[in-house]
Design an enzyme around this catalytic site. Sequence first.
Site, short mmCIF file in Angstrom:
data_model
loop_
_atom_site.label_atom_id
_atom_site.label_comp_id
_atom_site.label_asym_id
_atom_site.label_seq_id
_atom_site.Cartn_x
_atom_site.Cartn_y
_atom_site.Cartn_z
N ALA A 14 -4.48 -2.73 -7.75
CA ALA A 14 -4.53 -4.26 -7.35
C ALA A 14 -5.22 -4.78 -6.23
O ALA A 14 -5.76 -5.76 -6.03
CB ALA A 14 -3.06 -4.47 -7.63
N ASP A 15 -5.05 -4.13 -5.06
CA ASP A 15 -5.33 -4.08 -3.99
C ASP A 15 -6.94 -4.37 -3.76
O ASP A 15 -7.66 -5.14 -3.26
CB ASP A 15 -5.01 -3.18 -2.77
CG ASP A 15 -5.24 -1.57 -2.82
OD1 ASP A 15 -5.67 -1.51 -4.11
OD2 ASP A 15 -5.55 -1.07 -2.16
N GLY A 22 0.73 -1.19 -0.11
CA GLY A 22 0.01 -0.15 0.07
C GLY A 22 0.82 1.34 -0.05
O GLY A 22 2.08 1.08 0.18
#
Length: 258
Positions: free
Chosen positions: A109-110, A8
């Site tokens: 992507a998270d 992150g």
Amino acid sequence: MLLAIDVGNTETVVGIFQGDRLTWHWRYSTVGARTADELALLLGGFLEHQGLSFSGQITGVAVASVVPDQTQALRSMVGRYLEFQPVVVEPGTKTGLPILYDNPKDVGADRIANAVAAFATYGGPVIVVDFGTATTFDVISADGEYLGGVITPGLKISAAALAEAAARLPVVEIQPPRSIIARSTVESVQAGLVLGTASMVDGVVERIAKELGQPTVIATGGLAELVIAQCASVDHHEPWLTLEGLRLIFERNAQPDE
């Protein structure tokens, strides 16, 4: 064993899966300039603490990253120290999740990993609220389609911006106040941050539900615990949802001999 890495903007979360079970997990500060060798030293230290090593036990690596420099550094680290390539959540990676964003490449992507895990666990419609650097809402349909979502400033960003822009407002510890009617400046800011965010979450979920139908609402992210007790709309707290999504995506992309 699978090494799952969620990079992150503020923190990176790392987990080890044995089969479908998350056995160990760690969290460290994201530093965009870290090199492949520095990452190997850092991650190798976590593994060594549990009696593990890259060469001895790790057979696969899955990565979701919103920090491009760290994505490349992790690719290099895995190739150099484990001598295979990681599964990276990016365009072309099999997720099993149709993405209906105007430009699917724009979805972090998270957020994709969260959506995959949420639908696999709870079905749809489902909303994932991720309390991180930003507070994000990801909306998945009853048919398992990623419909889109909402992005708002996260708690820490909001707190820092307020303290920077207002000379007499301090940086405060982010925690719930004793009452919504606060009797000090510190608690007034805390009320705005925590209770204001909780009300925002409930309001956004209510608006989405009017278009989507009644969803299951899942909270995740490092700051979720500070807020969800004040929310009326959150059904489940899944602190390791992103890692679980990475496990599922890895399985959908692994070669037969892996």
